[in-house]
Design a protein around this motif. Structure first.
Motif, PDB file in Angstrom:
ATOM      1  N   GLU A 193       0.828  -1.197   0.000  1.00 20.20           N
ATOM      2  CA  GLU A 193       0.000   0.000   0.000  1.00 20.20           C
ATOM      3  C   GLU A 193       0.869   1.256   0.000  1.00 20.20           C
ATOM      4  OE1 GLU A 193      -2.680  -0.263   3.310  1.00 20.20           O
ATOM      5  OE2 GLU A 193      -3.611  -2.129   2.579  1.00 20.20           O
ATOM      6  N   ILE A 194       0.434   2.243  -0.767  1.00 21.54           N
ATOM      7  CA  ILE A 194       1.092   3.552  -0.793  1.00 21.54           C
ATOM      8  C   ILE A 194       0.056   4.589  -0.364  1.00 21.54           C
ATOM      9  CG2 ILE A 194       2.248   5.288  -2.221  1.00 21.54           C
ATOM     10  CD1 ILE A 194       3.132   3.056  -4.082  1.00 21.54           C
ATOM     11  N   GLU A 195       0.438   5.434   0.559  1.00 18.24           N
ATOM     12  CA  GLU A 195      -0.505   6.433   1.071  1.00 18.24           C
ATOM     13  C   GLU A 195      -0.869   7.451  -0.010  1.00 18.24           C
ATOM     14  OE1 GLU A 195      -0.806   9.837   4.602  1.00 18.24           O
ATOM     15  OE2 GLU A 195       0.846   8.395   4.585  1.00 18.24           O
ATOM     16  N   GLY A 196      -2.163   7.685  -0.164  1.00 23.23           N
ATOM     17  CA  GLY A 196      -2.646   8.662  -1.132  1.00 23.23           C
ATOM     18  C   GLY A 196      -3.644   9.616  -0.505  1.00 23.23           C
ATOM     19  N   GLU A 208       6.356   7.914  -8.410  1.00 21.68           N
ATOM     20  CA  GLU A 208       7.782   8.124  -8.113  1.00 21.68           C
ATOM     21  C   GLU A 208       8.317   6.982  -7.254  1.00 21.68           C
ATOM     22  OE1 GLU A 208      10.693  11.588  -6.225  1.00 21.68           O
ATOM     23  OE2 GLU A 208       8.548  11.590  -5.790  1.00 21.68           O
ATOM     24  N   GLN A 209       7.547   6.575  -6.240  1.00 20.20           N
ATOM     25  CA  GLN A 209       7.988   5.487  -5.373  1.00 20.20           C
ATOM     26  C   GLN A 209       8.074   4.171  -6.151  1.00 20.20           C
ATOM     27  OE1 GLN A 209       5.872   5.003  -1.626  1.00 20.20           O
ATOM     28  NE2 GLN A 209       6.286   2.798  -1.587  1.00 20.20           N
ATOM     29  N   ILE A 210       7.087   3.905  -6.990  1.00 15.22           N
ATOM     30  CA  ILE A 210       7.074   2.654  -7.755  1.00 15.22           C
ATOM     31  C   ILE A 210       8.263   2.592  -8.710  1.00 15.22           C
ATOM     32  CG2 ILE A 210       5.802   1.387  -9.552  1.00 15.22           C
ATOM     33  CD1 ILE A 210       3.217   2.371  -8.095  1.00 15.22           C
ATOM     34  N   VAL A 211       8.578   3.701  -9.346  1.00 13.98           N
ATOM     35  CA  VAL A 211       9.741   3.760 -10.246  1.00 13.98           C
ATOM     36  C   VAL A 211      11.031   3.543  -9.455  1.00 13.98           C
ATOM     37  CG1 VAL A 211      11.138   5.326 -11.656  1.00 13.98           C
ATOM     38  CG2 VAL A 211       8.653   5.168 -12.022  1.00 13.98           C
TER      39      VAL A 211
END
Length: 310
Positions: A193-196, A208-211
């Motif tokens: 999970e990434i906070e959105g 950006e984090q996924i890259v």
């Protein structure tokens, strides 16, 4: 001349003669008299105005929703005003509006219950509240999130991200709960999970984090389309391609989603119908008619941005 005689004349009552009425109307015109709507509404106990309370006015989400409300209310002789911010909450107890549609996560449950206890009629789109003066018209968030994750898994994806929404958002929490339950049924899925925050900058940060940590094809479920569009924007400036290295699905099917390349896969529902049903339910509540809670059903749009992993 008495106050009641003037009032009768200004309101077109047959209780005064035509001659007297003509004199009073002539004087009113000369003095640029305008009827006081607030005073009139106090006497009638109605304004024929409905308030819709929103968290904010940003993003591309609200247009069709408000259009559905406005069209349904106009057929019943009501006007619609859009409200945001704590100061507008007084419109309910002060009877500036006859009733309200709530899509405002900053409006506390206890305050809505208090107003309902005082007789305010409400339709909520973003929470579950049980009260005789409150009805719910909610999205099938759980079904939509389940459709999205199942779609990614059916395409063969083994690494799945979810970009979440605001902690205080009912819709975001419902969707995230369904995501966790669906992923939990598959032990071979790598899930993160990434906070959105339901906006484009949150999608850009997630991309950006996924890259940054990229190690192979990844699928991303953004809990709304705004964040998905943010991911598209960020990835367009990199060597990572949507539909190739990063596969994206959103939720809401906002208008811009159909113009993305590749076309954004998303969870679709009729925002116009949602607004229409909310308005129709509120009008029935105001007329003391029987009203049931309702759910808005969703479907999957299988765009080109989620391709099958070979």
């Amino acid at each position: 001349m008495s106050i009641s005689t003037v009032s009768y004349a200004l309101n077109g009552s047959p209780k005064v003669t035509g001659e007297t009425s003509a004199k009073i109307l002539a004087i009113a015109k000369e003095l640029n008299y305008v009827p006081n709507a607030a005073a009139r509404s106090l006497k009638k106990r109605e304004t024929n105005i409905i308030g819709v309370f929103l968290t904010d006015y940003s993003g591309a989400f609200y247009g069709q929703l408000l259009q559905g409300m406005q069209e349904a209310l106009a057929k019943k002789g009501y006007e619609l005003i859009v409200c945001s911010g704590k100061e507008t909450h007084r419109f309910l107890p002060e009877r500036i509006v006859d009733g309200a549609i709530i899509l405002d996560v900053t409006f506390p449950d206890e305050e809505l219950i208090k107003f309902a206890n005082l007789g305010s009629k409400l339709v909520v789109l973003d929470r579950e509240l049980e009260h005789e003066n409150i009805k719910q018209v909610l999205l099938h968030n759980e079904s939509g999130a389940t459709l999205a994750i199942d779609h990614l898994i059916d395409k063969g994806h083994k690494k799945i991200y979810a970009v979440t929404g605001p902690d205080i958002s009912y819709d975001a929490n419902q969707r995230l709960t369904a995501v966790r339950q669906t992923v939990g049924r598959h032990s071979d899925i790598e899930y993160q999970e990434i906070e959105g925050n339901f906006n484009k900058p949150a999608g850009e940060r997630a991309a950006e984090q996924i890259v940054r940590e990229y190690s192979g094809p990844a699928a991303v479920f953004c809990l709304n389309d705004e964040m998905a569009i943010g991911m598209y924007d960020y990835l367009s400036k990199t060597d990572y391609r949507v539909g190739k290295e990063v596969h994206i699905i959103g939720f809401d099917n906002i208008e811009v989603a159909r113009f993305t390349v590749p076309r954004l896969a998303t969870i679709n529902y009729s925002k116009r119908k949602w607004g229409t049903l909310a308005a129709e339910h509120l009008v029935k509540l105001l007329a003391n008619e029987h009203v049931q809670n309702e759910r808005i059903y969703v479907s999957l749009i299988d765009g080109d941005s989620v391709q099958k992993i070979q």
